[in-house]
Design a protein around this motif. Structure first.
Motif, mmCIF file in Angstrom:
data_model
loop_
_atom_site.group_PDB
_atom_site.id
_atom_site.type_symbol
_atom_site.label_atom_id
_atom_site.label_comp_id
_atom_site.label_asym_id
_atom_site.label_seq_id
_atom_site.Cartn_x
_atom_site.Cartn_y
_atom_site.Cartn_z
ATOM 1 N N VAL A 110 -16.837 8.269 0.609
ATOM 2 C CA VAL A 110 -15.517 8.630 0.104
ATOM 3 C C VAL A 110 -14.681 9.200 1.242
ATOM 4 O O VAL A 110 -15.204 9.957 2.071
ATOM 5 C CB VAL A 110 -15.662 9.708 -1.011
ATOM 6 C CG1 VAL A 110 -14.311 10.283 -1.397
ATOM 7 C CG2 VAL A 110 -16.357 9.122 -2.239
ATOM 8 N N GLY A 111 -13.407 8.840 1.303
ATOM 9 C CA GLY A 111 -12.538 9.450 2.302
ATOM 10 C C GLY A 111 -11.084 9.084 2.082
ATOM 11 O O GLY A 111 -10.775 7.921 1.830
ATOM 12 N N LEU A 112 -10.215 10.088 2.176
ATOM 13 C CA LEU A 112 -8.783 9.815 2.012
ATOM 14 C C LEU A 112 -8.264 8.930 3.134
ATOM 15 O O LEU A 112 -7.309 8.206 2.972
ATOM 16 C CB LEU A 112 -7.994 11.133 2.029
ATOM 17 C CG LEU A 112 -7.789 11.881 0.731
ATOM 18 C CD1 LEU A 112 -6.859 13.056 0.975
ATOM 19 C CD2 LEU A 112 -7.215 10.974 -0.344
ATOM 20 N N ASP B 287 -8.838 14.838 -4.464
ATOM 21 C CA ASP B 287 -9.155 13.427 -4.685
ATOM 22 C C ASP B 287 -10.556 13.091 -4.182
ATOM 23 O O ASP B 287 -11.321 12.388 -4.842
ATOM 24 C CB ASP B 287 -8.121 12.520 -3.994
ATOM 25 C CG ASP B 287 -6.778 12.560 -4.715
ATOM 26 O OD1 ASP B 287 -6.735 13.115 -5.836
ATOM 27 O OD2 ASP B 287 -5.790 12.044 -4.169
ATOM 28 N N GLU B 288 -10.875 13.591 -2.999
ATOM 29 C CA GLU B 288 -12.201 13.313 -2.451
ATOM 30 C C GLU B 288 -13.288 13.974 -3.298
ATOM 31 O O GLU B 288 -14.324 13.370 -3.603
ATOM 32 C CB GLU B 288 -12.291 13.802 -0.999
ATOM 33 C CG GLU B 288 -11.440 12.981 -0.044
ATOM 34 C CD GLU B 288 -11.227 13.665 1.302
ATOM 35 O OE1 GLU B 288 -11.275 12.972 2.331
ATOM 36 O OE2 GLU B 288 -11.017 14.903 1.333
ATOM 37 N N SER C 74 -11.920 3.592 -10.220
ATOM 38 C CA SER C 74 -12.287 4.841 -9.564
ATOM 39 C C SER C 74 -11.721 5.948 -10.427
ATOM 40 O O SER C 74 -11.125 5.686 -11.463
ATOM 41 C CB SER C 74 -11.698 4.906 -8.155
ATOM 42 O OG SER C 74 -10.300 5.102 -8.228
ATOM 43 N N GLU D 202 -9.501 2.416 -3.507
ATOM 44 C CA GLU D 202 -8.710 2.944 -2.393
ATOM 45 C C GLU D 202 -9.447 3.950 -1.505
ATOM 46 O O GLU D 202 -9.337 3.900 -0.294
ATOM 47 C CB GLU D 202 -7.386 3.552 -2.786
ATOM 48 C CG GLU D 202 -6.921 3.858 -4.196
ATOM 49 C CD GLU D 202 -7.923 3.933 -5.321
ATOM 50 O OE1 GLU D 202 -8.517 2.876 -5.659
ATOM 51 O OE2 GLU D 202 -8.112 4.997 -5.893
ATOM 52 N N ILE D 203 -10.218 4.861 -2.095
ATOM 53 C CA ILE D 203 -10.840 5.860 -1.221
ATOM 54 C C ILE D 203 -12.366 5.911 -1.336
ATOM 55 O O ILE D 203 -12.993 6.894 -0.968
ATOM 56 C CB ILE D 203 -10.224 7.278 -1.414
ATOM 57 C CG1 ILE D 203 -10.562 7.858 -2.783
ATOM 58 C CG2 ILE D 203 -8.715 7.277 -1.205
ATOM 59 C CD1 ILE D 203 -10.348 9.384 -2.831
ATOM 60 N N LYS D 204 -12.978 4.854 -1.856
ATOM 61 C CA LYS D 204 -14.447 4.869 -1.895
ATOM 62 C C LYS D 204 -15.024 3.472 -1.778
ATOM 63 O O LYS D 204 -14.375 2.481 -2.103
ATOM 64 C CB LYS D 204 -14.944 5.523 -3.181
ATOM 65 C CG LYS D 204 -14.692 4.650 -4.392
ATOM 66 C CD LYS D 204 -15.578 5.003 -5.580
ATOM 67 C CE LYS D 204 -15.384 3.970 -6.649
ATOM 68 N NZ LYS D 204 -15.756 4.297 -7.974
ATOM 69 N N MET E 33 -9.583 6.410 4.390
ATOM 70 C CA MET E 33 -10.144 5.067 4.343
ATOM 71 C C MET E 33 -9.069 3.991 4.159
ATOM 72 O O MET E 33 -9.191 2.884 4.647
ATOM 73 C CB MET E 33 -11.099 5.022 3.161
ATOM 74 C CG MET E 33 -11.992 3.842 3.112
ATOM 75 S SD MET E 33 -13.090 3.984 1.706
ATOM 76 C CE MET E 33 -14.187 5.295 2.187
ATOM 77 N N ALA E 34 -8.032 4.363 3.433
ATOM 78 C CA ALA E 34 -7.027 3.375 3.049
ATOM 79 C C ALA E 34 -6.496 2.588 4.236
ATOM 80 O O ALA E 34 -6.256 1.393 4.126
ATOM 81 C CB ALA E 34 -5.890 4.065 2.319
ATOM 82 N N GLU F 200 -13.872 12.106 -6.613
ATOM 83 C CA GLU F 200 -14.706 10.908 -6.460
ATOM 84 C C GLU F 200 -16.151 11.301 -6.192
ATOM 85 O O GLU F 200 -17.074 10.779 -6.812
ATOM 86 C CB GLU F 200 -14.216 10.020 -5.309
ATOM 87 C CG GLU F 200 -12.866 9.376 -5.526
ATOM 88 C CD GLU F 200 -12.839 8.326 -6.638
ATOM 89 O OE1 GLU F 200 -13.892 8.024 -7.241
ATOM 90 O OE2 GLU F 200 -11.750 7.810 -6.921
#
Ligand code: ADP
Ligand code: MG
Length: 595
Positions: free
Chosen positions: A344-346, A198-199, A566, A376-378, A348-349, A202
């Protein structure tokens, strides 16, 4: 007998010595007992050379002829690599995209893979050959040569690894792994041991050129672990897998899209269906838009701003200008001198201070933020191009990305802990369809009980976004989406965010104080809104997602108040009264893609 796919990028086959080195690496793997499929890019900058040649004879070359031309770069390199392998005493056969049975659709220059017939490759491997496959190319139903888009050899490699059920997919390149940001732009960037699909998806779509983003869509969909490593050394590189390196880090990477362009459609009547017309015209050209922001201004007119890749600006403007009159908009402006910096980071949410921290880092570096969007992650910010290097450095430093998080794990540790065995049955069934790169959606869902707060007439000055979101954070208010638009009229912008309905009153209070402090025009807030999310893989590159979404909402006369896109989700904010209608319409419209 295990099977390994080894991809070699342009710089890794740039001259005869490098071609022989790549050949030796493949032979070594074969001697260690693997069956080896190589995927090779055009030598060095050959694709650019061919593009220049074309530009010399034709101002706007027909897309079909362009693909015919560009595919020769890879055809040259696979033949040379196969010859080098012969010279070193082993057996090899080179194959073009058509010869590996790589069937694509007919969208020249950005063709999508439909199916791959592996029989010929398997037979050649059986006979003891190293198979040297041309990256980046395929054929359509009429046997026209197609190409997958710049950097597309990565996608060829991962797709082959998926359909062949390879044990490993190595991306051999000129860096020794994936870094927290492009190490050429920022020498202090850190090489990571592991990064999640996912990261990486993105980051790749936001400018991290180390991997073609569609290759990561494939990897995620078919659970292919990717090993990015240097062609020129033996050290382990970075594993791109389902898991993240650290569970605590809010941000794991930063990226810069230097060559971005902003387009604003001015004075769009604020009624359902207008966004549809604009974005359908662009999607019809298969252009992916990013950072879509709509500012509702005076007299029920809105300014709709969005960004596209710099090299797609002309085509985008042509598409938009063709429909401006039909929607009664007052005009179109653009800025070709902007860049997009993203984090970007998982993790982050669940971390509310991330946005404020990013904006503060940019403010301290004196960088003015022109637009903001989050998902959600960026988090992405649009900045003046001359400040792009400073902006990237500032956010990288702000999140101390040069330092390894204390809880970071190596791939060995993660592998030992997790059951990494993919669900083989599931993967095989997905591979049997005839549309390998088709859109895959995982969910359509909504969260009701939301509120939106908008600060209007925000001065276009350094540091305001940082101030706003720090104060909201200090008040303990958890926010979800943030958008800052671009205001075509008086050089001011508006900033909106969503939060839980229960926070509306407190949010307005804080916003009013901020409004007074920075001499803004005013604060608006409303409850009763819902966030509708379509989740899946590679949603930005499948431009039809936006088309279907806007079509469905417009037909039901549902106004889109905010939008955030995203690779993993498209989120729209609408009136809660319409949430059920919207959800059931979308579920029906996307029934084929939902799995
Ligand atoms: P290849 O020709 O092997 O496909 P590319 O030039 O496409 O190589 O990709 C490798 C380059 O990607 C590196 O030289 C590096 O400058 C760039 N890059 C951009 N972002 C990153 C990142 N986050 N980590 C590593 N490399 C990156
Ligand atoms: Mg590449």
């Amino acid at each position: 007998m295990s099977l390994i796919v080894q991809k070699f990028g342009g710089t890794s086959v740039a001259d005869t010595e490098k071609i022989r080195a790549a050949a030796r690496r493949a032979i070594r793997a074969q001697k260690q007992g693997h069956r080896v499929v190589m995927v090779v890019s055009a030598m060095g900058k050959q694709t650019d050379v061919l593009l220049k040649l074309a530009a010399g004879v034709c101002e706007r070359p027909p897309a079909r002829e362009m693909d015919m031309l560009l595919s020769t770069g890879e055809q040259t390199s696979v033949a040379l690599v196969a010859m080098a392998i012969h010279d070193l005493g082993s057996k090899a056969v080179s194959l073009t995209g058509g010869q590996i049975g790589m069937k694509t659709d007919n969208s020249f220059s950005k063709a999508r893979i439909r199916s791959i017939d592996t029989r010929r490759i398997e037979r050649l491997l059986e006979e003891g050959n190293i198979v040297v496959a041309a990256g980046f190319q395929g054929i359509d139903d009429d046997l026209n040569i197609t190409t997958l888009g710049r950097g597309g050899s990565d996608t060829t490699a991962v797709a082959l690894a998926a359909v062949l059920g390879a044990d490993a997919c190595e991306i051999n390149t000129d860096v020794d792994g994936v870094y927290t940001t492009d190490p050429r732009l920022l020498p202090e960037a850190r090489r990571v041991d592991v990064i999640s699909y996912d990261e990486m998806l993105e980051l790749a779509s936001l400018g991290a050129g180390v991997m073609h983003s569609r290759s990561i869509e494939f990897a995620k969909k078919f659970s292919v672990p990717i090993h990015v490593r240097s062609s020129f050394g033996d050290r382990d590189g970075t594993m791109i897998v389902a898991q993240a390196e650290s569970e605590s880090a809010a941000v794991s990477g930063a990226a810069l899209t230097k060559d971005e362009a902003r387009v604003t459609v001015l004075g769009v009547p604020d009624v359902p269906g207008m966004s549809r017309t604009i974005f359908n015209a662009i999607a019809a050209q298969k252009i992916a838009v990013d950072m879509v922001v709509q500012n509702v201004g005076a007299e029920g007119k809105a300014d709709v701003s969005f960004t596209v890749a710099g090299d797609e600006l002309d085509q985008t403007l042509r598409a938009v200008e063709s429909i401006v009159d039909s929607i009664d908009a007052s005009g179109v402006t653009h800025d070709a001198e902007v860049s997009k910096v993203s984090v970007v980071g998982l993790g982050m949410a669940d971390q509310k201070a991330v946005a404020a921290k990013m904006f503060r880092a940019l403010a301290d570096a004196g960088v003015n933020i022109q637009m903001i969007t989050t998902s959600e992650i960026k988090i992405s910010a649009l900045v003046p191009r001359e400040q792009s290097a400073a902006a990237l450095r500032a956010v990288h430093e702000g999140f101390t990305l040069d330092q390894r998080p204390a809880d970071a794990k190596t791939w060995k540790e993660i592998k030992a802990e997790a059951a990494v065995e993919a669900d083989v049955h599931d993967v095989v069934s997905r591979l049997q369809n005839d549309a390998l790169e088709a859109l895959t959606l995982t969910d359509i869902a909504f969260v009701g009980g939301q509120a939106r707060v908008t600060l209007d007439g925000v001065l276009d000055q350094v540091g305001i976004a940082a101030d706003v979101f720090e104060e909201i954070g200090q008040a303990g208010i958890f926010i979800d989406m943030i958008v800052q638009g671009f205001d075509g009229e008086d050089g001011r912008t508006s900033v909106s965010f969503t939060t839980d309905e229960a926070n509306l009153e407190a949010s307005i209070k804080v916003a009013e104080q901020i409004c007074e402090k920075h001499a803004m025009r005013g604060v608006r807030g409303s409850a009763g809104i819902t966030k509708l999310s379509v989740s899946g893989i590679g949603l930005r590159s499948h431009t039809q997602v936006g088309t279907v979404l806007f079509d469905q909402l417009a037909e039901a006369k549902i106004n889109v108040e905010m939008i955030a896109t995203s690779e993993l989700q498209v989120n729209v904010v609408i009136d809660s009264a319409q949430a059920d209608t919207a959800t059931s319409r979308l579920k029906a419209a996307f029934a084929d893609a939902l799995n």
